[in-house]
Design an enzyme around this catalytic site. Sequence first.
Site, PDB file in Angstrom:
ATOM      1  N   GLU A 279      57.530 -55.515  -9.779  1.00  0.00           N
ATOM      2  CA  GLU A 279      56.202 -55.059  -9.824  1.00  0.00           C
ATOM      3  C   GLU A 279      55.569 -54.221 -10.544  1.00  0.00           C
ATOM      4  OE1 GLU A 279      54.516 -54.848  -6.156  1.00  0.00           O
ATOM      5  OE2 GLU A 279      55.999 -55.924  -5.420  1.00  0.00           O
TER       6      GLU A 279
ATOM      7  N   CYS B 259      49.399 -48.014  -9.753  1.00  0.00           N
ATOM      8  CA  CYS B 259      49.275 -49.698 -10.627  1.00  0.00           C
ATOM      9  C   CYS B 259      47.629 -50.198  -9.643  1.00  0.00           C
ATOM     10  CB  CYS B 259      50.181 -50.320 -10.266  1.00  0.00           C
ATOM     11  SG  CYS B 259      50.474 -50.048  -8.516  1.00  0.00           S
TER      12      CYS B 259
HETATM   13  P1  NAD Z   1      58.366 -48.010 -17.271  1.00  0.00           P
HETATM   14  O1  NAD Z   1      58.903 -49.405 -17.665  1.00  0.00           O
HETATM   15  O2  NAD Z   1      58.801 -46.823 -18.693  1.00  0.00           O
HETATM   16  O3  NAD Z   1      59.881 -47.351 -16.490  1.00  0.00           O
HETATM   17  C1  NAD Z   1      60.035 -48.064 -15.470  1.00  0.00           C
HETATM   18  C2  NAD Z   1      61.698 -47.546 -14.938  1.00  0.00           C
HETATM   19  O4  NAD Z   1      62.697 -48.426 -15.925  1.00  0.00           O
HETATM   20  C3  NAD Z   1      62.128 -46.357 -15.326  1.00  0.00           C
HETATM   21  O5  NAD Z   1      63.105 -45.680 -14.764  1.00  0.00           O
HETATM   22  C4  NAD Z   1      62.766 -46.506 -16.794  1.00  0.00           C
HETATM   23  O6  NAD Z   1      64.569 -45.769 -16.892  1.00  0.00           O
HETATM   24  C5  NAD Z   1      63.236 -47.630 -16.550  1.00  0.00           C
HETATM   25  N1  NAD Z   1      63.527 -48.770 -18.111  1.00  0.00           N
HETATM   26  C6  NAD Z   1      62.946 -48.976 -18.702  1.00  0.00           C
HETATM   27  N2  NAD Z   1      63.627 -49.379 -20.015  1.00  0.00           N
HETATM   28  C7  NAD Z   1      64.722 -50.155 -18.888  1.00  0.00           C
HETATM   29  C8  NAD Z   1      65.670 -51.198 -19.867  1.00  0.00           C
HETATM   30  N3  NAD Z   1      64.932 -51.906 -20.702  1.00  0.00           N
HETATM   31  N4  NAD Z   1      65.544 -51.167 -19.176  1.00  0.00           N
HETATM   32  C9  NAD Z   1      65.987 -51.086 -17.489  1.00  0.00           C
HETATM   33  N5  NAD Z   1      65.701 -50.624 -16.882  1.00  0.00           N
HETATM   34  C10 NAD Z   1      64.300 -49.627 -18.117  1.00  0.00           C
HETATM   35  O7  NAD Z   1      57.480 -47.803 -16.814  1.00  0.00           O
HETATM   36  P2  NAD Z   1      56.761 -46.486 -15.689  1.00  0.00           P
HETATM   37  O8  NAD Z   1      55.682 -45.667 -17.596  1.00  0.00           O
HETATM   38  O9  NAD Z   1      58.307 -45.330 -15.357  1.00  0.00           O
HETATM   39  O10 NAD Z   1      55.853 -46.390 -14.382  1.00  0.00           O
HETATM   40  C11 NAD Z   1      54.436 -47.258 -14.987  1.00  0.00           C
HETATM   41  C12 NAD Z   1      54.457 -48.106 -14.846  1.00  0.00           C
HETATM   42  O11 NAD Z   1      54.690 -48.564 -13.556  1.00  0.00           O
HETATM   43  C13 NAD Z   1      52.708 -48.325 -14.956  1.00  0.00           C
HETATM   44  O12 NAD Z   1      52.754 -49.849 -15.811  1.00  0.00           O
HETATM   45  C14 NAD Z   1      52.327 -48.863 -13.239  1.00  0.00           C
HETATM   46  O13 NAD Z   1      50.849 -49.712 -13.393  1.00  0.00           O
HETATM   47  C15 NAD Z   1      53.592 -49.297 -13.056  1.00  0.00           C
HETATM   48  N6  NAD Z   1      53.583 -49.509 -11.223  1.00  0.00           N
HETATM   49  C16 NAD Z   1      53.979 -50.201 -11.096  1.00  0.00           C
HETATM   50  C17 NAD Z   1      53.837 -50.534  -9.198  1.00  0.00           C
HETATM   51  C18 NAD Z   1      53.099 -52.190  -8.771  1.00  0.00           C
HETATM   52  O14 NAD Z   1      53.769 -51.636  -7.632  1.00  0.00           O
HETATM   53  N7  NAD Z   1      53.399 -53.074  -8.759  1.00  0.00           N
HETATM   54  C19 NAD Z   1      53.772 -48.892  -8.755  1.00  0.00           C
HETATM   55  C20 NAD Z   1      53.830 -48.348  -9.265  1.00  0.00           C
HETATM   56  C21 NAD Z   1      54.002 -48.228 -11.029  1.00  0.00           C
END
Ligand code: NAD
Length: 480
Positions: free
Chosen positions: A251, A285
């Site tokens: 997502e 999002c």
């Molecule tokens: P992010 O991708 O920076 O981090 C999300 C998670 O991934 C965190 O727990 C982080 O520690 C982990 N992570 C980061 N690098 C990783 C790696 N290499 N391997 C495994 N895990 C890793 O996102 P964010 O800043 O926390 O959230 C914002 C983003 O989330 C926005 O782009 C938003 O649109 C999206 N979002 C989407 C939905 C949806 O339902 N489509 C819902 C909420 C948020």
Amino acid sequence: MTSNNAKTYQNYINGSFEAARELIDVRNPANGEILSRVPESSPEDVESALQAARRAQKDWARRPAVERAAYLHRLAEKIRQEAKLLAHTITAEQGKTSALAETEVNFTADYLDYMAEWARRIEGEIIESDRRKESIFLYRKPLGVIAGILPWNFPFFLIARKMAPALVTGNTIVIKPSEETPNNCFEFARLLDQTGLPPGVFNVVSGGGVSTGSALTESSLVDMISFTGSVATGSSIMRNAANNITKVNLELGGKAPAIVLNDADIDLAVNSIRASRIINTGQVCNCAERVYVQRQVAEEFSAKIAQAMSTTTYGDPLAQPDVEMGPLINQKGLDKVAQMVQTAIQDGADLLTGGQVADLGAGFHYQPTVLANCRSDMSIMRDEIFGPVLPIQIIDDLDEAISLANESDYGLTSSIYTQSLEKAMHACRELDFGETYINRENFEAMQGFHAGTRKSGIGGADGKHGLYEYTRTQVAYIQT
Ligand code: NAD
């Protein structure tokens, strides 16, 4: 600044809370205060959580689904009893208003009940055979062990969105919350532990993305990675998953277009688009990230929404409980928003209101901002802003709006404002998005299906289709 109340949280592995060797600070984005210290989990911690989940899974899956669901109902009850405390925990570490945090907590409890109610509705199929005296049964079985990796924007709800369908269908799970917002996840684990859930069925390991997150996504013990977060991280997770051919459910980001036509109820469009742009400080999002407004109503719409955005109150939501908007999550998020607005203005956008970092002495606050006369070649119309900034572009007709909306890397949600059923239906047919809202903005319903096209993701969540993401099929050919 450190609060005297700063807690130290421990990972939840195999039904007990375990101290970790290394800790990281969690801060309040509204004032910089250190709220807690949480484990920076090592690959060994992750392995131990996954092994626990693996050991627990078979026995968990053998139980009747209603028995598994009972734990979700019990948890929902406990969440409702502690709603105020949980909402406070979320607001402190994430910065959303208390009202929104309470909504998130109560919605989470309802979601757990909703998913639990699927227990008696998980259905396989009986398929007609080509052979005499043969029955073909299609079973739905759990995948096994799920790794749930969470973002920070709806941190509490997203735990349930992953664990509830996982558990009711017979999977076990290891959750990694965002390093920005792990506290509420440990509170979730504390309550779940009180339900008497068997050890290993639900586990939490906190830590950074590259360190702890990669250890999860590289492991061959994981049967599906259910990830919510950015496109860049989603892409890197897919690369890791490829090594073990692990299923992914992603997502990812959005750049939701809102189309406002000449025949729209303009006040309705202004109110709902504004609400969607300031909720959670624009860090959602599926909220309106770009507006395409038809020429004849462009001036009225732009003036009204600029006026409405300029009245938005903001600040530290714990110190001033009545504010409509809290801070952005961190310095990086604030810098990104400020840079995108500056670039848009340099490229010719007109600033109608806002446009500055808000200096409140502490915290990552940005003024509610409206930019008019944007063009489709500008980054502000193409890239996810994730802040309280609304860029507006004028269009001449619906088909132009639809084609601009579809020319995007993202395909999560979209909306259209019109009084014409014909135009609304045309938009539903032609918009290439996972969701389309007519005369309203977000949010989605738990009985719907939240999924994106293009780079917004693979698979989805919620409802029957979201539940079945956590299952695989097995077909039995029975000759008697
Ligand atoms: P992010 O991708 O920076 O981090 C999300 C998670 O991934 C965190 O727990 C982080 O520690 C982990 N992570 C980061 N690098 C990783 C790696 N290499 N391997 C495994 N895990 C890793 O996102 P964010 O800043 O926390 O959230 C914002 C983003 O989330 C926005 O782009 C938003 O649109 C999206 N979002 C989407 C939905 C949806 O339902 N489509 C819902 C909420 C948020």
